[in-house]
Design an enzyme around this catalytic site. Structure first.
Site, PDB file in Angstrom:
ATOM      1  N   PRO A   1      14.122  22.994  18.324  1.00 46.27           N
ATOM      2  CA  PRO A   1      13.219  22.711  19.426  1.00 46.27           C
ATOM      3  C   PRO A   1      11.732  22.551  18.721  1.00 46.27           C
ATOM      4  CG  PRO A   1      13.702  24.989  18.970  1.00 46.27           C
ATOM      5  CD  PRO A   1      14.769  24.239  18.239  1.00 46.27           C
TER       6      PRO A   1
ATOM      7  N   TYR B   1       8.197  23.353  17.475  1.00 46.73           N
ATOM      8  CA  TYR B   1       7.586  24.721  16.630  1.00 46.73           C
ATOM      9  C   TYR B   1       8.740  25.278  15.815  1.00 46.73           C
ATOM     10  CZ  TYR B   1       5.083  23.980  21.006  1.00 46.73           C
ATOM     11  OH  TYR B   1       4.424  23.461  22.141  1.00 46.73           O
ATOM     12  N   SER B   2       9.944  24.637  15.473  1.00 47.81           N
ATOM     13  CA  SER B   2      10.942  25.337  14.942  1.00 47.81           C
ATOM     14  C   SER B   2      10.798  24.963  13.361  1.00 47.81           C
ATOM     15  CB  SER B   2      12.109  24.968  15.303  1.00 47.81           C
ATOM     16  OG  SER B   2      12.603  23.458  15.115  1.00 47.81           O
ATOM     17  N   GLY B   3       9.880  24.257  12.996  1.00 44.29           N
ATOM     18  CA  GLY B   3       9.780  24.079  11.484  1.00 44.29           C
ATOM     19  C   GLY B   3      10.293  22.671  11.213  1.00 44.29           C
TER      20      GLY B   3
ATOM     21  N   GLU C   1       9.999  12.465  13.992  1.00 44.05           N
ATOM     22  CA  GLU C   1      10.310  12.261  15.426  1.00 44.05           C
ATOM     23  C   GLU C   1      10.988  11.158  15.745  1.00 44.05           C
ATOM     24  OE1 GLU C   1       8.519  14.355  17.330  1.00 44.05           O
ATOM     25  OE2 GLU C   1       6.704  15.174  16.197  1.00 44.05           O
TER      26      GLU C   1
ATOM     27  N   CYS D   1      14.486  30.882  23.656  1.00 40.39           N
ATOM     28  CA  CYS D   1      16.047  31.088  23.454  1.00 40.39           C
ATOM     29  C   CYS D   1      16.822  30.745  24.855  1.00 40.39           C
ATOM     30  CB  CYS D   1      16.211  32.486  23.058  1.00 40.39           C
ATOM     31  SG  CYS D   1      16.299  33.594  24.563  1.00 40.39           S
TER      32      CYS D   1
HETATM   33  N1  LIG Z   1       7.202  29.674  18.851  1.00 36.23           N
HETATM   34  C1  LIG Z   1       6.927  29.525  17.559  1.00 36.23           C
HETATM   35  N2  LIG Z   1       7.927  29.792  16.560  1.00 36.23           N
HETATM   36  C2  LIG Z   1       7.794  29.380  15.196  1.00 36.23           C
HETATM   37  N3  LIG Z   1       6.871  28.871  14.837  1.00 36.23           N
HETATM   38  C3  LIG Z   1       5.781  28.281  15.699  1.00 36.23           C
HETATM   39  C4  LIG Z   1       5.834  28.866  17.216  1.00 36.23           C
HETATM   40  N4  LIG Z   1       4.730  28.365  17.717  1.00 36.23           N
HETATM   41  C5  LIG Z   1       3.857  27.781  16.680  1.00 36.23           C
HETATM   42  N5  LIG Z   1       4.424  27.771  15.548  1.00 36.23           N
HETATM   43  C6  LIG Z   1       3.914  27.395  14.308  1.00 36.23           C
HETATM   44  O1  LIG Z   1       4.330  26.143  14.053  1.00 36.23           O
HETATM   45  C7  LIG Z   1       4.966  25.815  12.711  1.00 36.23           C
HETATM   46  C8  LIG Z   1       5.885  24.923  12.623  1.00 36.23           C
HETATM   47  O2  LIG Z   1       5.439  23.607  12.984  1.00 36.23           O
HETATM   48  P1  LIG Z   1       6.240  22.068  12.774  1.00 36.23           P
HETATM   49  O3  LIG Z   1       6.895  22.163  11.334  1.00 36.23           O
HETATM   50  O4  LIG Z   1       5.204  21.223  13.015  1.00 36.23           O
HETATM   51  O5  LIG Z   1       7.328  22.246  14.023  1.00 36.23           O
HETATM   52  P2  LIG Z   1       8.291  21.167  14.536  1.00 36.23           P
HETATM   53  O6  LIG Z   1       8.161  19.682  13.888  1.00 36.23           O
HETATM   54  O7  LIG Z   1       9.471  21.762  14.633  1.00 36.23           O
HETATM   55  O8  LIG Z   1       7.715  21.048  15.934  1.00 36.23           O
HETATM   56  C9  LIG Z   1       5.176  27.172  12.250  1.00 36.23           C
HETATM   57  O9  LIG Z   1       4.879  27.311  10.741  1.00 36.23           O
HETATM   58  C10 LIG Z   1       4.120  28.234  12.953  1.00 36.23           C
HETATM   59  O10 LIG Z   1       3.188  28.176  12.308  1.00 36.23           O
HETATM   60  C1  LIG Z   2      10.903  18.741  24.603  1.00 37.56           C
HETATM   61  C2  LIG Z   2      10.154  17.514  24.654  1.00 37.56           C
HETATM   62  C3  LIG Z   2       9.334  17.197  23.871  1.00 37.56           C
HETATM   63  N1  LIG Z   2       8.655  15.777  23.968  1.00 37.56           N
HETATM   64  C4  LIG Z   2       7.634  15.315  23.133  1.00 37.56           C
HETATM   65  C5  LIG Z   2       6.373  16.532  22.773  1.00 37.56           C
HETATM   66  C6  LIG Z   2       5.857  16.189  21.459  1.00 37.56           C
HETATM   67  O1  LIG Z   2       5.152  15.345  21.316  1.00 37.56           O
HETATM   68  C7  LIG Z   2       7.291  15.784  20.734  1.00 37.56           C
HETATM   69  C8  LIG Z   2       8.105  16.955  19.857  1.00 37.56           C
HETATM   70  O2  LIG Z   2       7.134  17.368  18.810  1.00 37.56           O
HETATM   71  P1  LIG Z   2       7.576  18.618  17.928  1.00 37.56           P
HETATM   72  O3  LIG Z   2       7.130  17.752  16.473  1.00 37.56           O
HETATM   73  O4  LIG Z   2       8.985  18.740  17.932  1.00 37.56           O
HETATM   74  O5  LIG Z   2       6.833  19.666  18.041  1.00 37.56           O
HETATM   75  O6  LIG Z   2       7.970  15.322  21.792  1.00 37.56           O
HETATM   76  C9  LIG Z   2       9.052  15.011  24.963  1.00 37.56           C
HETATM   77  O7  LIG Z   2       8.581  13.683  24.853  1.00 37.56           O
HETATM   78  N2  LIG Z   2      10.114  15.190  25.395  1.00 37.56           N
HETATM   79  C10 LIG Z   2      10.792  16.505  25.790  1.00 37.56           C
HETATM   80  O8  LIG Z   2      11.717  16.789  26.441  1.00 37.56           O
HETATM   81 ZN   LIG Z   3      13.900  34.415  24.856  1.00 34.12          ZN
END
Ligand SMILES: Nc1ncnc2c1ncn2[C@@H]1O[C@H](COP(=O)(O)OP(=O)(O)O)[C@@H](O)[C@H]1O
Ligand SMILES: Cc1cn([C@H]2C[C@H](O)[C@@H](COP(=O)(O)O)O2)c(=O)[nH]c1=O
Ligand SMILES: [Zn+2]
Length: 190
Positions: A11, A13-15, A87, A177
């Site tokens: 999802p 923000y999962s890193g 992405e 979750c």
């Molecule tokens: N709910 C969350 N759970 C974990 N990390 C979060 C959350 N909200 C913000 N973060 C931040 O987001 C960072 C991860 O960002 P990123 O690697 O760009 O994730 P993704 O690419 O999956 O969106 C974490 O290191 C933390 O600082």
């Molecule tokens: C769930 C969801 C997300 N998006 C968009 C929103 C953000 O611009 C990216 C995801 O970015 P991240 O690096 O994983 O944080 O996707 C979307 O277009 N549709 C969706 O359902």
């Molecule tokens: Zn929950």
């Protein structure tokens, strides 16, 4: 020798992007020849860098579609060790075929993206790449509702849209979750 395909999903923000950036650092430290790609559509933080939610970044080439990746990689024939694509959920479905050609040519490929939309439907391009991968890494985030480190899905907080593609961050989406997702979307999944 063929390259290896690694796909990182989860999802928001999962890193996922942080994992990609770690792998970029490892290849860079090893003086490997790499290229990093991101889709033009994602201009949230930067147009020419891959940027994580925590602010880390790496230079990237903006591309409109998967054919541009093919074109750029073809020009570098024999001169690349790995490519990184952020992405993937925003790419067209030809990405699978192009990535397969790149792996068979001996280049490692790291792909990162959402597996599920906020409607809990798979992004086809991600699902296809997961099927072809040597390794799939599923990441988790901290659930925005219950605080547990078990968020596997993304919930949209700013109301539904027709399209499942809508760029945004915390103002539109939270990581949750499965139990919290079910409660929040009781009309669809209750
Ligand atoms: N709910 C969350 N759970 C974990 N990390 C979060 C959350 N909200 C913000 N973060 C931040 O987001 C960072 C991860 O960002 P990123 O690697 O760009 O994730 P993704 O690419 O999956 O969106 C974490 O290191 C933390 O600082
Ligand atoms: C769930 C969801 C997300 N998006 C968009 C929103 C953000 O611009 C990216 C995801 O970015 P991240 O690096 O994983 O944080 O996707 C979307 O277009 N549709 C969706 O359902
Ligand atoms: Zn929950």
């Amino acid at each position: 020798m063929s390259g290896k395909l690694t796909v990182v999903v989860g999802p928001m923000y999962s890193g996922k992007t942080s994992t990609l950036l770690s792998m970029i650092e490892i290849y860079t430290l090893g003086k490997k020849r790499i290229k990093v790609f991101k889709p033009v559509i994602d201009d949230r933080y930067s147009s020419d860098h891959v940027v994580s939610h925590s602010g880390q970044m790496a230079e990237a080439i903006n591309v409109y579609d998967s054919s541009e990746i093919k074109e750029i990689v073809s020009k570098e024939k024999g001169k690349l060790d790995a490519i990184f694509i952020d992405e993937i959920n925003f790419f067209d479905e030809n990405l699978l075929r192009i990535v397969e050609e790149i792996i068979f040519s001996g280049v490692d490929v790291f792909c990162v993206g959402l597996d599920l939309s906020y409607k809990h439907r798979p992004f086809a391009v991600t699902a296809n790449l997961m099927a072809a991968a040597d390794e799939v890494i599923k990441k988790k985030a901290v659930c925005h509702i219950c605080g547990e480190y078990n968020a596997t899905v993304t919930h949209r907080i700013s109301g539904p849209t027709d399209s499942e593609i809508d760029i945004g961050g915390m103002e539109k989406y939270i990581a949750v979750c499965r139990d919290c997702y079910k409660k929040l979307n009781a009309k669809d999944w209750g």
